[in-house]
Design an enzyme around this catalytic site. Structure first.
Site, PDB file in Angstrom:
ATOM      1  N   LYS A 241     -15.108  14.286   7.791  1.00  0.00           N
ATOM      2  CA  LYS A 241     -15.390  14.272   6.308  1.00  0.00           C
ATOM      3  C   LYS A 241     -16.404  13.090   5.874  1.00  0.00           C
ATOM      4  O   LYS A 241     -17.134  13.181   5.014  1.00  0.00           O
ATOM      5  CB  LYS A 241     -14.081  13.905   5.525  1.00  0.00           C
ATOM      6  CG  LYS A 241     -13.357  15.538   5.351  1.00  0.00           C
ATOM      7  CD  LYS A 241     -12.666  15.260   3.918  1.00  0.00           C
ATOM      8  CE  LYS A 241     -12.279  16.566   3.843  1.00  0.00           C
ATOM      9  NZ  LYS A 241     -10.784  16.853   3.506  1.00  0.00           N
ATOM     10  N   ARG A 242     -16.025  11.595   6.421  1.00  0.00           N
ATOM     11  CA  ARG A 242     -16.791  10.570   6.365  1.00  0.00           C
ATOM     12  C   ARG A 242     -18.352  11.009   6.688  1.00  0.00           C
ATOM     13  O   ARG A 242     -19.100  10.385   5.851  1.00  0.00           O
ATOM     14  CB  ARG A 242     -16.385   9.838   7.133  1.00  0.00           C
ATOM     15  CG  ARG A 242     -17.037   8.161   7.184  1.00  0.00           C
ATOM     16  CD  ARG A 242     -16.181   7.517   8.005  1.00  0.00           C
ATOM     17  NE  ARG A 242     -15.850   7.691   9.386  1.00  0.00           N
ATOM     18  CZ  ARG A 242     -16.448   7.490  10.394  1.00  0.00           C
ATOM     19  NH1 ARG A 242     -17.840   6.729  10.276  1.00  0.00           N
ATOM     20  NH2 ARG A 242     -16.198   7.839  11.576  1.00  0.00           N
TER      21      ARG A 242
END
Ligand code: GLU
Length: 468
Positions: A241-242
């Protein structure tokens, strides 16, 4: 041969960026060959699938402009057909019932582990007489997979990949409750849907061997395979996600336009020389499976932003105005005031070269639609310190006498004022900018004054004068 491709997402979450790329490649390949692009929702895992996820995937594909041919197929709805195929295999002796209990299988694996053997089903029911079946145990049905030779896949991306058949066990086709396994369902569905090319993430490469075995047993033609390396983060680690492993709606919300995301996803794993800007029409002409890269691509937000800036500049002012107004409206259901539209549209040629995302574009346009008195940034406020308000007072006086309200006339007054005060034009223009935009950067300020019109401009200038 008519090319038929498909996108087969499992509706356990949103349409993430890797899935979107897979969908794009399938869509492009079908369009390039005048074929069909089908959508199959792999919803057999009832516990993890949800209707909301199906909708998110459909919305994501529509937003990206990846329209599919015909209706989406539900894999779950085809369970009877999957079971019928297994019945046929049983009748032909190509599959068999396995009555091994869970406890038995666990013990088998533990023994294999202890003696250093690979852990796989040992075929204990493969040749046993069904009359030996224990009472009360519902069997699973397994494929009677070939034990000699090799299974070879000519993959359009990975090249020729092969595995020895004695390294694969007899896979389960139907579970004890009669439900089909994923491996079976994919093959039956791809066959029935006439899929000619399976383009998907290379996390499915090992599945392709097992799936090929099912095709062979059924005497069906195998589709061509293209297993695309997964997307990694800029640091080379698996995309998280980062890094940007988000749903496509997150990219929409971050202000990317679909044509930019399509171009970006195309280039993320596929290339044509060093060309970075390849719009969809050109991609349809150029796309080949052979030009898909063999190594994992790295996701790079800066590249996506640059491409987005390019596509924003190429977008019509009308469409950008609509997109910006949607973002500026606090209440999406209320009609947008005509004056908002007129101002944003008029400023668009000056605004759009300065923004890389719609979020930035909307923020840069916001001052046009704010109600008076405008909030000022700290920097804008400091411009009005000292001489700033005196300049504004004189400006109000001069502009108030203007007969024609247009940028050249306003500029002439500003120059006259600068001269009279013995200062540079900027020392008039900056206080004016602070009052009209609330900030220290904006499109050309005389143009802004024209766009706002005489009343609004005079009002905003007066708002910054000390009360008398
Ligand atoms: N449903 C699988 C997934 O979402 C894709 C299966 C396939 O493309 O064959 O990963």
């Amino acid at each position: 041969m008519t090319v038929v491709t498909r996108f087969a997402p499992s509706p356990t979450g949103f349409l993430h960026i890797g899935g979107a790329r897979t969908a794009l490649y399938n869509w492009l390949f079908a369009r390039r060959h005048g074929g069909r692009f089908l959508l199959r929702i792999e919803d057999t895992d009832r516990a993890r699938s949800s209707e909301a996820a199906v909708q998110a995937i459909l919305d994501g594909l529509r937003w990206l402009g990846l329209t599919w041919d015909g209706d989406a197929t539900s894999q779950w709805a085809r369970a009877t057909r999957h079971a019928a195929v297994v019945e046929d295999m049983l009748a032909r002796g190509m599959a068999y019932r396995c009555y091994a209990s869970q406890a038995e299988l666990t013990a088998m694996r533990e023994e294999q582990k202890a003696s250093g053997q690979p852990m796989r089903y040992d075929g204990r029911w493969r040749d046993r007489d069904p009359s030996e079946a224990p009472a009360g145990i519902p069997p699973v049905i397994r494929l009677k997979a070939p034990q000699a030779g090799e299974t070879v896949i000519a993959d359009a991306v990975q090249g020729e990949v092969r595995v020895r058949n004695d390294q694969m066990d007899d896979l389960v086709l139907l579970r004890a409750d009669g439900s089909p396994t994923y491996m079976l369902a994919v093959v039956v569905d791809d066959h029935d849907m006439g899929v000619t090319h399976v383009i998907r993430g290379d996390d499915h490469l090992t599945n392709a061997f097992r799936q090929t075995q099912i095709y062979r047993v059924m005497g069906w033609d195998t589709p061509a395979f293209a297993h695309v390396p997964l997307i990694h983060g800029p640091d080379g680690a698996k995309l998280s996600k980062r890094h940007g492993a988000l749903g496509v709606e997150a990219y929409r919300d971050m202000g990317y336009v679909p044509e930019a995301l399509r171009n970006y996803l195309l280039r993320l794993g596929w290339g044509h020389g060093n060309e970075e800007i390849i719009d969809t029409a050109r991609a349809v002409e150029l796309f080949t499976l052979e030009a898909i890269g063999r190594s994992a691509a790295r996701f790079d937000f800066a590249k996506l932003e640059n491409l987005n800036g390019h596509y924003l500049r190429a977008t019509s002012d009308d469409r950008l105005t609509d997109l910006v107004l949607q973002r500026l409206a606090a209440d999406a259901s209320a009609p947008v005031p005509d004056v908002w539209r007129a101002r944003v549209q008029a400023a668009m040629p000056s605004l759009k070269p300065r923004a890389k995302t719609l979020v930035e574009l909307a923020e840069n346009a916001r001052f046009l639609v704010l109600s008076r008195p405008l909030p000022l940034t700290d920097k804008a406020r400091s411009v009005l310190d000292g001489d700033g308000t005196a300049v504004l007072a004189a400006l109000v006086d001069q502009l108030g006498r203007l007969a024609t309200w247009d940028a050249p006339a306003i500029e002439t007054e500003a120059r006259r004022l600068a001269e009279a005060r013995g200062v540079k034009l900027g020392q008039v223009a900056q206080p004016m900018r602070a009052a009209l935009s609330g900030a220290t950067v904006s499109p050309p300020i005389f143009e802004v004054a024209t766009i706002l019109g005489a009343d609004e401009t005079m009002g905003r200038l007066r708002d910054q004068l000390p009360a008398v």
